[in-house]
Motif scaffolding. Structure first.
Motif, PDB file in Angstrom:
ATOM      1  N   TYR A  52       0.841  -1.201   0.000  1.00  0.00           N
ATOM      2  CA  TYR A  52       0.000   0.000   0.000  1.00  0.00           C
ATOM      3  C   TYR A  52       0.878   1.254   0.000  1.00  0.00           C
ATOM      4  CZ  TYR A  52      -3.490   3.412   1.251  1.00  0.00           C
ATOM      5  OH  TYR A  52      -4.299   4.526   1.239  1.00  0.00           O
ATOM      6  N   SER A  53       1.939   1.220   0.789  1.00  0.00           N
ATOM      7  CA  SER A  53       2.782   2.427   0.911  1.00  0.00           C
ATOM      8  C   SER A  53       3.469   2.780  -0.416  1.00  0.00           C
ATOM      9  CB  SER A  53       3.828   2.234   2.014  1.00  0.00           C
ATOM     10  OG  SER A  53       4.596   1.085   1.701  1.00  0.00           O
ATOM     11  N   ASP A  54       3.729   1.767  -1.249  1.00  0.00           N
ATOM     12  CA  ASP A  54       4.369   2.042  -2.548  1.00  0.00           C
ATOM     13  C   ASP A  54       3.382   2.572  -3.577  1.00  0.00           C
ATOM     14  OD1 ASP A  54       6.723   1.087  -1.562  1.00  0.00           O
ATOM     15  OD2 ASP A  54       6.551  -0.903  -2.487  1.00  0.00           O
ATOM     16  N   LEU A  55       2.121   2.182  -3.445  1.00  0.00           N
ATOM     17  CA  LEU A  55       1.143   2.484  -4.508  1.00  0.00           C
ATOM     18  C   LEU A  55       0.209   3.638  -4.165  1.00  0.00           C
ATOM     19  CD1 LEU A  55       0.119  -1.184  -5.448  1.00  0.00           C
ATOM     20  CD2 LEU A  55       1.553   0.367  -6.777  1.00  0.00           C
ATOM     21  N   SER A  56       0.100   3.977  -2.880  1.00  0.00           N
ATOM     22  CA  SER A  56      -0.967   4.908  -2.486  1.00  0.00           C
ATOM     23  C   SER A  56      -0.837   6.260  -3.177  1.00  0.00           C
ATOM     24  CB  SER A  56      -1.006   5.069  -0.965  1.00  0.00           C
ATOM     25  OG  SER A  56       0.257   5.474  -0.520  1.00  0.00           O
ATOM     26  N   HIS A  57       0.405   6.689  -3.450  1.00  0.00           N
ATOM     27  CA  HIS A  57       0.560   8.015  -4.073  1.00  0.00           C
ATOM     28  C   HIS A  57       0.110   8.023  -5.540  1.00  0.00           C
ATOM     29  CE1 HIS A  57       4.255   5.888  -5.107  1.00  0.00           C
ATOM     30  NE2 HIS A  57       4.264   6.644  -6.191  1.00  0.00           N
ATOM     31  N   GLN A  58      -0.064   6.805  -6.128  1.00  0.00           N
ATOM     32  CA  GLN A  58      -0.510   6.760  -7.540  1.00  0.00           C
ATOM     33  C   GLN A  58      -2.036   6.830  -7.660  1.00  0.00           C
ATOM     34  OE1 GLN A  58       0.989   3.326  -9.666  1.00  0.00           O
ATOM     35  NE2 GLN A  58       2.957   3.431  -8.633  1.00  0.00           N
ATOM     36  N   LEU A  59      -2.727   6.715  -6.534  1.00  0.00           N
ATOM     37  CA  LEU A  59      -4.191   6.658  -6.617  1.00  0.00           C
ATOM     38  C   LEU A  59      -4.752   8.038  -6.945  1.00  0.00           C
ATOM     39  CD1 LEU A  59      -5.100   4.463  -3.505  1.00  0.00           C
ATOM     40  CD2 LEU A  59      -4.380   3.777  -5.785  1.00  0.00           C
ATOM     41  N   PRO A  60      -5.776   8.095  -7.798  1.00  0.00           N
ATOM     42  CA  PRO A  60      -6.436   9.381  -8.037  1.00  0.00           C
ATOM     43  C   PRO A  60      -6.919   9.970  -6.708  1.00  0.00           C
ATOM     44  CG  PRO A  60      -7.271   7.670  -9.515  1.00  0.00           C
ATOM     45  CD  PRO A  60      -6.362   6.994  -8.555  1.00  0.00           C
ATOM     46  N   SER A  61      -6.946  11.322  -6.629  1.00  0.00           N
ATOM     47  CA  SER A  61      -7.184  11.962  -5.325  1.00  0.00           C
ATOM     48  C   SER A  61      -8.554  11.619  -4.734  1.00  0.00           C
ATOM     49  CB  SER A  61      -7.016  13.479  -5.437  1.00  0.00           C
ATOM     50  OG  SER A  61      -7.897  13.934  -6.435  1.00  0.00           O
ATOM     51  N   ASP A  62      -9.554  11.365  -5.580  1.00  0.00           N
ATOM     52  CA  ASP A  62     -10.899  11.102  -5.036  1.00  0.00           C
ATOM     53  C   ASP A  62     -11.176   9.590  -4.911  1.00  0.00           C
ATOM     54  OD1 ASP A  62     -10.820  10.553  -7.701  1.00  0.00           O
ATOM     55  OD2 ASP A  62     -12.804  11.389  -8.169  1.00  0.00           O
ATOM     56  N   SER A  63     -10.138   8.749  -4.931  1.00  0.00           N
ATOM     57  CA  SER A  63     -10.382   7.299  -4.933  1.00  0.00           C
ATOM     58  C   SER A  63     -10.985   6.824  -3.619  1.00  0.00           C
ATOM     59  CB  SER A  63      -9.093   6.495  -5.100  1.00  0.00           C
ATOM     60  OG  SER A  63      -8.220   7.102  -5.925  1.00  0.00           O
ATOM     61  N   HIS A  64     -11.915   5.893  -3.767  1.00  0.00           N
ATOM     62  CA  HIS A  64     -12.440   5.217  -2.575  1.00  0.00           C
ATOM     63  C   HIS A  64     -11.676   3.904  -2.417  1.00  0.00           C
ATOM     64  CE1 HIS A  64     -14.943   3.317   0.331  1.00  0.00           C
ATOM     65  NE2 HIS A  64     -15.251   2.346  -0.508  1.00  0.00           N
TER      66      HIS A  64
END
Ligand code: GUN
Ligand code: ZN
Length: 438
Positions: A52-64
């Motif tokens: 999660y820590s590696d990928l979380s910054h790639q998520l669109p800002s409004d992601s659920h």
């Protein structure tokens, strides 16, 4: 399923990239484990998996992000040998294979001449299967082609990856179940209508040598020669009474396996259920052809058939898979199959590690069925078929988990103590198809 829809699930994730080996610890590089992981789906497929820590910054800002921390995600379980038409005769008391077939199985399968019954049982079976965390199976219908149409239709509605076939039987069975010459034509029609349609595949299904003439088995072999993408499923060397019967019916064949070889039924897409009474020569012949034996431990215990020899399989290079064999099997759940496999192994001095068990139930079974480029792992481009396991589904599991310090111990406790209550959700084709608490 809209391929652009993103789904994000945060949980512990376990998936096998290859066989972990037999040692107490998985071979380096065979296990993908993210204790705080993210599974990112795009439509019906996996887009990416990682920490999660590696990928979380790639998520669109409004992601659920669905937050399943505390739960464990694994690839959907695979069952390589099961009879959907026997769901209602599970746990029918008594005796060994041949009596059980005559007393319970054949009368029950007669009911599938009725299409409404076949539809109802198809859906009941799929509900049970998904509730148990199984997302793909290789399935026997009855000898009625309508039983297979009903099952394929129900699978297609749910967008499941599934292999099914119409039983071929032209002797030594009740008249109402024998197909004679029409059996092959019906199989051809089903292949034409369903094989390769969405996620569905056809498995040519002679029940076993005693109930098919040589003519019918040769014709089944011709179907396979004509289309190398078809699967083949049947039974082999399950019970000593069955062995005697086959020897009597086929005096010219060297052994039971030779009966299938002579008909052209043994190939890389062939699954033979049971394979308890084989010698090493037969095991090597199966290995040479790339066929697999479906080890059905709860069925073998229930019918008192015998103990499958995993060590001999490994030593001869013969592939084997894990299967429930419902209705002789007593457990639809993959956990139950692994628990029984462990117990059978213990009786032969061949204990089963949780690594081997869960690899087998997922990637191993997919590989043996030649489905491993689609399912069996949680990795980019794979189909989004997975289970969300609740390791705290019972007070007992929670107590046991408190004593576990490693992932291997936790998986082993699940293998021995978990049941369908631990399946919190089952997803197939990127869709949540079962939720326990609904
Ligand atoms: N051998 C032939 N048919 C069957 C069946 O339906 N179940 C089992 N366990 N063995 C078989
Ligand atoms: Zn079976």
């Amino acid at each position: 399923m809209n391929s652009s829809i993103d789904t994000f699930i945060r949980a512990e994730i376990v998936s096998f990239t290859r066989d972990p080996g037999d040692a107490d610890l998985p071979q380096p590089g065979s296990l993908a484990h993210y204790s705080d992981g993210l599974l990112w789906l795009k439509g019906s497929r996996i887009h990416t998996v990682g920490h999660y820590s590696d990928l979380s910054h790639q998520l669109p800002s409004d992601s659920h992000v669905i937050d399943y921390r505390g739960k464990l995600i694994m690839p959907g379980f695979i069952d390589t040998h099961v009879h959907y038409v026997q769901l209602d005769i599970m746990a029918s008391y008594g005796r060994q294979l041949l009596d059980w077939l005559n007393d319970y199985t054949f009368p029950e399968e007669c009911r599938f001449a009725n299409h409404a019954h076949a539809e109802a049982l198809s859906n009941a079976f799929l509900d049970e299967m998904l509730r148990s965390g199984t997302t793909t199976a290789q399935v026997f219908g009855s000898s009625h082609p309508g039983s297979v149409d009903a099952f394929f239709t129900a699978c297609q509605k749910r967008q499941l990856r599934m292999l099914v076939g119409k039983v071929l039987m032209d002797r030594n069975a009740p008249d109402a179940l024998m197909d004679g010459i029409s059996g092959i034509a019906d199989s051809e029609r089903l292949i034409e209508d369903w094989h390769g349609n969405d996620r569905l595949g056809y498995s040519v299904t002679p029940r076993f040598a005693p109930t098919s003439t040589k003519i019918q088995m040769d014709a089944a072999g011709a179907l396979l020669r004509n289309d190398s993408t078809l699967w083949l499923q049947t039974h082999l060397a399950e019970n000593s009474g069955e062995l005697d019967w086959v020897a009597e019916l086929f005096p010219g064949s060297q052994d039971y396996l030779a009966v299938y070889e002579e008909a052209g039924l043994v190939g890389p897409r062939s699954t033979f259920a049971h394979g308890i009474y084989l010698d090493n020569g037969m095991r090597r012949r199966l290995a040479d052809r790339g066929a697999n034996i479906a080890f059905c431990p709860s069925s073998n215990l229930f019918l008192g058939s015998g103990l499958f020899d995993r060590e001999a399989a490994k030593q001869t290079g013969m592939a084997f898979t894990y299967a429930s064999d419902i209705g002789a099997g007593t457990d639809l759940s993959g956990f139950g199959t692994l628990k029984a496999a462990y117990q059978v192994g213990q009786l032969g001095g061949q204990p089963l590690t949780a690594w081997q068990g869960f690899y087998g139930l997922t990637h191993g079974n997919a590989k043996a069925l030649s489905l491993d480029s689609h399912i069996g792992q949680l990795a980019p481009t794979y189909e989004a078929d997975f289970v969300v396991i609740d390791p705290n589904s019972t007070a007992l599991l929670t107590r046991r988990a408190k004593h576990c310090t490693t992932l291997g111990e936790r998986l082993f406790a699940l293998m021995m103590l978990a049941d369908d209550r631990a399946i919190y959700e089952t997803w197939a084709g990127g869709i949540c198809q079962h939720r326990r608490d609904l």
